[in-house]
Design a protein around this motif. Structure first.
Motif, PDB file in Angstrom:
ATOM      1  N   TYR A   3      49.221   9.847  65.590  1.00 42.76           N
ATOM      2  CA  TYR A   3      48.669   9.464  64.289  1.00 42.76           C
ATOM      3  C   TYR A   3      47.237   8.988  64.481  1.00 42.76           C
ATOM      4  N   TRP A   4      46.380   9.298  63.502  1.00 44.82           N
ATOM      5  CA  TRP A   4      44.963   8.947  63.567  1.00 44.82           C
ATOM      6  C   TRP A   4      44.478   8.469  62.219  1.00 44.82           C
ATOM      7  N   LEU A   5      43.359   7.738  62.243  1.00 47.41           N
ATOM      8  CA  LEU A   5      42.663   7.389  61.010  1.00 47.41           C
ATOM      9  C   LEU A   5      41.230   7.899  61.114  1.00 47.41           C
ATOM     10  N   LYS A   7      37.505   7.891  59.191  1.00 50.43           N
ATOM     11  CA  LYS A   7      36.691   7.298  58.135  1.00 50.43           C
ATOM     12  C   LYS A   7      35.742   8.328  57.558  1.00 50.43           C
ATOM     13  N   LEU A  49      45.315   9.667  58.571  1.00 51.65           N
ATOM     14  CA  LEU A  49      45.016   8.856  57.392  1.00 51.65           C
ATOM     15  C   LEU A  49      43.538   9.059  57.075  1.00 51.65           C
ATOM     16  N   TYR A  51      40.353   7.613  55.329  1.00 48.15           N
ATOM     17  CA  TYR A  51      39.874   6.293  54.909  1.00 48.15           C
ATOM     18  C   TYR A  51      38.512   6.413  54.240  1.00 48.15           C
ATOM     19  N   ILE A  60      42.548   3.305  52.322  1.00 44.08           N
ATOM     20  CA  ILE A  60      43.144   4.586  52.698  1.00 44.08           C
ATOM     21  C   ILE A  60      43.432   5.396  51.433  1.00 44.08           C
ATOM     22  N   GLU A  63      46.431  11.411  53.014  1.00 49.63           N
ATOM     23  CA  GLU A  63      46.815  11.922  54.330  1.00 49.63           C
ATOM     24  C   GLU A  63      46.425  13.380  54.512  1.00 49.63           C
ATOM     25  N   LEU A 126      41.609  -0.793  62.652  1.00 49.37           N
ATOM     26  CA  LEU A 126      40.855  -0.898  61.396  1.00 49.37           C
ATOM     27  C   LEU A 126      40.656  -2.335  60.920  1.00 49.37           C
ATOM     28  N   VAL A 138      46.288   5.467  65.478  1.00 44.77           N
ATOM     29  CA  VAL A 138      47.187   4.645  64.668  1.00 44.77           C
ATOM     30  C   VAL A 138      48.547   4.652  65.346  1.00 44.77           C
ATOM     31  N   TRP A 143      51.777   3.352  61.104  1.00 43.15           N
ATOM     32  CA  TRP A 143      51.966   4.472  60.177  1.00 43.15           C
ATOM     33  C   TRP A 143      53.134   4.179  59.229  1.00 43.15           C
TER      34      TRP A 143
END
Length: 153
Positions: A3-5, A7, A49, A51, A60, A63, A126, A138, A143
């Motif tokens: 999982y990643w976020l 920006k 995610l 952001y 957020i 997805e 974050l 993440v 998550w």
DNA sequence: GCCAACGTTGGC
DNA sequence: GCCAACGTTGGC
């Protein structure tokens, strides 16, 4: 599966823009730590995610999913591009992208302030003070907390 | 728009 | 290879 976020500034490229084009190379990342995550760790099928930073409402927005292997960021070789890097050569690329495909947009942006207040997200990159990394890992439990919050929007 | 926090550059 | 100066990020 990881999982990643990611920006993004929505006035430059928002989740609505991603939805409109369906799929997009996530270009312009020019930070080595972020680059290493993209180049070395990202895999097709990883969940993302999206952001929205800088512009209200901050948080957020929804997805996406990684739908390619990492490959060199074409903008680094283009003198006309904003993210041109004169020191990058095609035989020795510095910067990488993955293709990201829209999955869902939340009914509302899940606000940063809510994330900061949630004890389940205390360790999230974050929510750390001074955290500016634009590509962040993440954790699975983070998550899960975010899924729960998004379901209650 | 301010400015704290962080990353990068380059002189020594 | 240290670190001051500079540039950027991003919440507020």
């Amino acid at each position: 599966m990881a999982y990643w976020l990611l920006k993004t500034e929505p006035n430059v490229f928002s989740i609505d823009d991603l939805k409109a084009v369906d799929k997009e190379p996530w270009d312009g990342v020019r930070n080595y730590q972020a680059r290493n995550f993209i180049r070395d760790d990202m895999k097709p099928g990883d969940k993302i995610l999206i952001y929205h930073s800088r512009v209200q409402p901050i948080g957020i927005a929804g997805e996406a999913e990684i739908v390619s292997e990492p490959y060199p960021d074409a903008t680094q070789f283009d003198p006309a591009a904003k993210y041109y890097d004169a020191k990058a050569k095609p035989e020795a690329p510095r910067w990488y992208v993955v293709d990201v495909q829209h999955r869902r947009t939340y009914a509302q942006v899940l606000p940063l302030s809510d994330l900061k207040q949630n004890p389940g997200l205390d360790g999230m990159v974050l929510t750390q003070k001074g955290s500016r990394l634009s590509v962040q890992p993440v954790k699975e439990n983070e998550w899960a907390v975010i899924q729960e919050l998004a379901a209650n929007l």
